[in-house]
Design an enzyme around this catalytic site. Structure first.
Site, PDB file in Angstrom:
ATOM      1  N   GLU A  56       0.992  -1.039   0.034  1.00  0.00           N
ATOM      2  CA  GLU A  56       0.225  -0.175  -0.164  1.00  0.00           C
ATOM      3  C   GLU A  56       1.048   1.224   0.205  1.00  0.00           C
ATOM      4  O   GLU A  56       1.075   2.002  -0.648  1.00  0.00           O
ATOM      5  CB  GLU A  56      -0.772  -0.374   1.036  1.00  0.00           C
ATOM      6  CG  GLU A  56      -1.899  -0.666   1.001  1.00  0.00           C
ATOM      7  CD  GLU A  56      -3.409  -1.102   0.066  1.00  0.00           C
ATOM      8  OE1 GLU A  56      -3.212   0.757  -0.591  1.00  0.00           O
ATOM      9  OE2 GLU A  56      -3.809  -1.643  -0.757  1.00  0.00           O
ATOM     10  N   TYR A 139      -6.200   6.191   4.122  1.00  0.00           N
ATOM     11  CA  TYR A 139      -6.197   5.859   3.440  1.00  0.00           C
ATOM     12  C   TYR A 139      -5.961   4.204   3.909  1.00  0.00           C
ATOM     13  O   TYR A 139      -5.874   3.041   3.357  1.00  0.00           O
ATOM     14  CB  TYR A 139      -5.992   6.276   2.292  1.00  0.00           C
ATOM     15  CG  TYR A 139      -5.882   4.978   1.609  1.00  0.00           C
ATOM     16  CD1 TYR A 139      -7.189   4.157   0.581  1.00  0.00           C
ATOM     17  CD2 TYR A 139      -4.212   4.551   0.770  1.00  0.00           C
ATOM     18  CE1 TYR A 139      -6.943   2.847  -0.596  1.00  0.00           C
ATOM     19  CE2 TYR A 139      -4.465   3.262   0.186  1.00  0.00           C
ATOM     20  CZ  TYR A 139      -5.085   2.418  -0.692  1.00  0.00           C
ATOM     21  OH  TYR A 139      -5.466   1.824  -1.493  1.00  0.00           O
ATOM     22  N   ASP A 157      -9.711   6.335  -2.172  1.00  0.00           N
ATOM     23  CA  ASP A 157      -8.427   6.635  -2.586  1.00  0.00           C
ATOM     24  C   ASP A 157      -9.436   7.258  -4.163  1.00  0.00           C
ATOM     25  O   ASP A 157     -10.185   7.761  -3.951  1.00  0.00           O
ATOM     26  CB  ASP A 157      -7.531   6.147  -2.877  1.00  0.00           C
ATOM     27  CG  ASP A 157      -8.524   4.844  -3.527  1.00  0.00           C
ATOM     28  OD1 ASP A 157      -9.178   4.523  -4.104  1.00  0.00           O
ATOM     29  OD2 ASP A 157      -7.005   4.218  -4.733  1.00  0.00           O
TER      30      ASP A 157
END
Ligand code: SF4
Length: 396
Positions: A56, A139, A157
């Site tokens: 991520e 996020y 996002d």
């Protein structure tokens, strides 16, 4: 299945982009499509929180294709969170070199140490604890906790926001804080139930989040939404109204900023050069990586560079012009202007002015964490040096 009635109103919904009665069918449809169509990506083969976290962070502002080789190499070098926490920052930065946005690597390293110190080496499960770690915003926390631990947090996002905006035909500035909060509530309202129930299909929040992101990344793309192939087209207000391409409204692009970087490539008779690193570089082009002594200005500025070399290093040698190179970082267009400075002995700068100095061979500076701009300066310099000099710089 008959298409549900779609309101033609453009009034932005609050947190109900899909009507409750339609939600189970919508969820079933999207999850079924994801199970069939999802891309086979390395980080989708694991639920390990450390690996999900690394992916991520790497995927922030970086394309999937660019991340893949870095993800594999990084995990081969730091296979566990503990290994990352124990590594030296320079080693971590070197593994990140070329991926850009180096603050991500520094924050990863700091966060890994904190996780070892405060959470026994396990990525925390509570969102407040995850958000307290360096470099982790909502996020990232929602993505890691939902995928690794099945915690019910919806991600928001750019891809998810675009899908939500089109499903609800929501226009206007989506980044306004109030609108963003409404979109976050809408995203949470779409999360399927986790246990089997009459209300809808069971699923993991991680699968759901990835399905929404995958739809935005592959079909509901910014400039070419493939509505004919979209599994949820019949719920999409923007599609029904024929305005998918106009939602969300494109954000004005920042104007490119042009600047020049005049860099001194010092070279001693043994082919060694001088690289420096300063704390104050964190917000600049070099992100606190090793780099040639340099100054920024509107255009190449050898006189200003000379004055800098004299004040910081006591160097008065002549500057020889080397070929220019170009470099782009987001909206910055940078002209790299290297100057060769031959010295009999590399200087020892004032330690209070520099975080550190290194004197590697010019042909071997990639043994240190350096940015792409520094690599280009070195390459331009090596290409311009006489063969004799190149042999010298690589043979010592
Ligand atoms: S129908 Fe088109 S605009 Fe709507 S979600 Fe699907 S791809 Fe996006």
């Amino acid at each position: 299945m008959p298409a549900p009635a779609i309101s033609r109103s453009l009034a932005p919904p609050k947190d109900e982009i899909i009507l409750p009665a339609e939600l189970p069918a919508f969820q079933t449809q999207l999850l079924g499509w994801f199970a069939e169509a999802k891309r086979d990506l390395d980080w989708r083969r694991t639920r390990d929180a450390y690996r999900v976290w690394i992916s991520e962070i790497m995927l922030q502002q970086t394309r999937v294709a660019a991340v893949l080789p870095y993800y594999q190499r990084f995990l081969a070098r730091f296979p566990t969170l503990d290994a990352l926490a124990r590594a030296r920052l320079d080693t971590v930065l070197r593994s990140w070199a070329g991926l850009g946005y180096y603050s991500r690597a520094r924050n990863l390293h700091r966060a890994a140490k904190e996780i070892v110190d405060r959470h026994g080496g396990e990525f925390p499960r509570r969102i407040e604890e995850a958000l307290a770690l360096p470099g982790i915003g909502h996020y990232t926390a929602a993505a890691v906790l939902s995928i690794a631990y099945g915690e019910p947090h919806a991600v928001l996002d750019g891809n998810v926001v675009r899908v939500l905006a089109r499903l609800g035909a929501i226009r206007g500035d989506l980044r306004r804080p109030k609108r963003w909060r409404e979109l976050a509530a809408a995203a949470n309202a779409l999360l399927p139930p986790q246990a089997a129930s009459a209300a809808g299909p069971p699923s993991s929040p991680g699968d759901w989040n990835q399905a929404m992101m995958e739809l935005g990344a592959t079909l509901c793309t910014p400039r070419g939404p493939q509505c004919a192939a979209c599994p949820v087209a019949r719920w999409c207000r923007a599609h029904a109204l024929g305005i998918a391409l106009r939602v969300p409204a494109p954000r004005p692009k920042p104007k490119p900023v042009r600047l020049a970087l005049s860099a001194a490539v010092l070279l001693d008779p043994r082919g060694r050069t001088l690289l420096v690193r300063q704390e104050s570089d964190h917000s600049t082009l070099f992100s606190s990586l090793w780099h040639f002594p340099a100054i920024q200005s509107a255009r190449p500025a050898p006189e200003k560079l000379s004055r800098y070399l004299q004040s910081a290093f006591g160097i008065t040698a002549a500057l020889e012009v080397l070929p220019l190179a170009r470099h782009t970082v987001t909206f910055r267009r940078i002209l790299l202007a290297p100057f060769l400075v031959r010295v009999t002995k590399l200087p020892v700068p004032n330690p209070s002015a520099m975080e550190g100095v290194r004197t590697p061979r010019l042909a071997e500076i990639e043994c240190l964490p350096i940015s792409s701009a520094t690599k280009k300066i070195a390459a331009a310099s090596l290409a311009a040096l006489p063969r004799r000099r190149q042999r010298a710089s690589s043979s010592f």
